[in-house]
Motif scaffolding. Structure first.
Motif, mmCIF file in Angstrom:
data_model
loop_
_atom_site.group_PDB
_atom_site.id
_atom_site.type_symbol
_atom_site.label_atom_id
_atom_site.label_comp_id
_atom_site.label_asym_id
_atom_site.label_seq_id
_atom_site.Cartn_x
_atom_site.Cartn_y
_atom_site.Cartn_z
ATOM 1 N N ARG A 125 2.078 -1.990 -6.333
ATOM 2 C CA ARG A 125 1.558 -0.969 -5.417
ATOM 3 C C ARG A 125 0.061 -0.785 -5.639
ATOM 4 O O ARG A 125 -0.395 -0.674 -6.769
ATOM 5 C CB ARG A 125 2.286 0.350 -5.611
ATOM 6 C CG ARG A 125 3.673 0.304 -5.028
ATOM 7 C CD ARG A 125 4.368 1.652 -5.038
ATOM 8 N NE ARG A 125 5.520 1.571 -4.169
ATOM 9 C CZ ARG A 125 5.513 1.895 -2.885
ATOM 10 N NH1 ARG A 125 4.442 2.387 -2.340
ATOM 11 N NH2 ARG A 125 6.593 1.755 -2.151
ATOM 12 N N LEU A 126 -0.655 -0.749 -4.546
ATOM 13 C CA LEU A 126 -2.090 -0.501 -4.606
ATOM 14 C C LEU A 126 -2.332 0.973 -4.923
ATOM 15 O O LEU A 126 -1.520 1.831 -4.563
ATOM 16 C CB LEU A 126 -2.745 -0.839 -3.266
ATOM 17 C CG LEU A 126 -2.714 -2.313 -2.875
ATOM 18 C CD1 LEU A 126 -3.219 -2.497 -1.454
ATOM 19 C CD2 LEU A 126 -3.541 -3.141 -3.834
ATOM 20 N N GLU A 158 -5.862 -5.070 5.603
ATOM 21 C CA GLU A 158 -6.783 -4.138 6.269
ATOM 22 C C GLU A 158 -7.948 -4.891 6.903
ATOM 23 O O GLU A 158 -8.358 -4.575 8.022
ATOM 24 C CB GLU A 158 -7.300 -3.084 5.287
ATOM 25 C CG GLU A 158 -6.238 -2.146 4.748
ATOM 26 C CD GLU A 158 -5.658 -1.204 5.784
ATOM 27 O OE1 GLU A 158 -6.301 -0.979 6.837
ATOM 28 O OE2 GLU A 158 -4.559 -0.686 5.546
ATOM 29 N N CYS A 194 -7.971 1.252 0.310
ATOM 30 C CA CYS A 194 -7.600 0.224 1.284
ATOM 31 C C CYS A 194 -8.454 -1.033 1.130
ATOM 32 O O CYS A 194 -8.069 -2.101 1.597
ATOM 33 C CB CYS A 194 -7.672 0.774 2.700
ATOM 34 S SG CYS A 194 -9.304 1.347 3.174
ATOM 35 N N ASP A 248 0.856 -1.180 0.000
ATOM 36 C CA ASP A 248 0.000 0.000 0.000
ATOM 37 C C ASP A 248 0.898 1.238 0.000
ATOM 38 O O ASP A 248 2.106 1.128 -0.160
ATOM 39 C CB ASP A 248 -0.985 -0.017 1.168
ATOM 40 C CG ASP A 248 -0.324 0.067 2.529
ATOM 41 O OD1 ASP A 248 0.890 0.367 2.610
ATOM 42 O OD2 ASP A 248 -1.016 -0.168 3.534
ATOM 43 N N ASN A 249 0.313 2.393 0.154
ATOM 44 C CA ASN A 249 1.076 3.634 0.042
ATOM 45 C C ASN A 249 1.320 4.300 1.385
ATOM 46 O O ASN A 249 1.410 5.528 1.470
ATOM 47 C CB ASN A 249 0.358 4.586 -0.921
ATOM 48 C CG ASN A 249 0.384 4.027 -2.315
ATOM 49 O OD1 ASN A 249 1.398 4.050 -2.981
ATOM 50 N ND2 ASN A 249 -0.740 3.462 -2.755
ATOM 51 N N ASN A 278 -6.703 -4.101 -0.084
ATOM 52 C CA ASN A 278 -5.602 -4.614 0.724
ATOM 53 C C ASN A 278 -6.146 -5.600 1.760
ATOM 54 O O ASN A 278 -6.825 -5.208 2.708
ATOM 55 C CB ASN A 278 -4.896 -3.448 1.417
ATOM 56 C CG ASN A 278 -3.582 -3.848 2.029
ATOM 57 O OD1 ASN A 278 -3.268 -5.025 2.156
ATOM 58 N ND2 ASN A 278 -2.809 -2.861 2.423
#
Length: 182
Positions: free
Chosen positions: A89-90, A101, A95, A19-20, A98
């Protein structure tokens, strides 16, 4: 990228989905931004062998930097790639793509519902976290991964449909004579 394309691109390598979060997104080389002062921008331009003149204003220097912007490279991505792994990368602010999460949400829900049953000492709190994390079995992970894949597929299909909708033009002019001519 369709699932088949992803499967074939990353076949035989370990694919790490990232994720970022800020700690995942430390850049190898930062690009100048408006928060940089003029000497910092000049230093970046000189290090990058980019021509400028000393009489330029900060905004002009930033424009030159923007025209010569380099691709964003992240330290963690390069470390993983050096070790034979690939990083996917998402997209930011998604979210729901992911799986971690949902796992984390389940663990926190269990923890919040049961904390204090055995007391509130440090050892009791850590034991409750351990118990909540043990609820994340391989079967739970599999279910969450399948759910996430379904969410991604639904988003992909919706985006694909939206890409094929013709452009709609709405006249916001109040002039009724324009409406009559249409």
């Amino acid at each position: 990228m369709a699932r088949r394309e992803i499967d074939s691109k990353f076949k035989g390598t370990l694919l790490i989905i990232m994720d970022n979060a800020s700690y995942h997104s430390i850049q190898v080389e930062r690009q100048p931004t408006t928060s940089w002062n003029k000497p910092q921008i000049i230093e970046w331009l000189e290090k990058s062998n980019i021509t400028y003149t000393k009489d330029m204003f900060k905004t002009q220097l930033l424009n030159i930097a923007k025209q010569n912007q380099k691709p964003t490279r992240y330290k963690v991505d390069e470390c993983l790639q050096r070790n034979g792994h690939e990083v996917l990368r998402l997209p930011p602010y998604h979210c729901q793509f992911n799986t971690i999460e949902m796992i984390w949400a389940n663990a926190k829900k269990f923890y919040n519902a049961h904390i204090g049953e055995d007391g509130y000492g440090d050892d009791k709190v850590l034991a409750m976290w351990e118990k909540s994390l043990q609820k994340c079995t391989p079967e739970v992970w599999l279910g969450v991964v399948k759910h996430t894949e379904k969410v991604i597929e639904e988003w992909y299909n919706r985006e694909h449909i939206l890409d094929n909708i013709p452009q709609i033009i709405i006249n916001v002019n109040d002039d009724e004579s324009d409406l009559d001519s249409e």
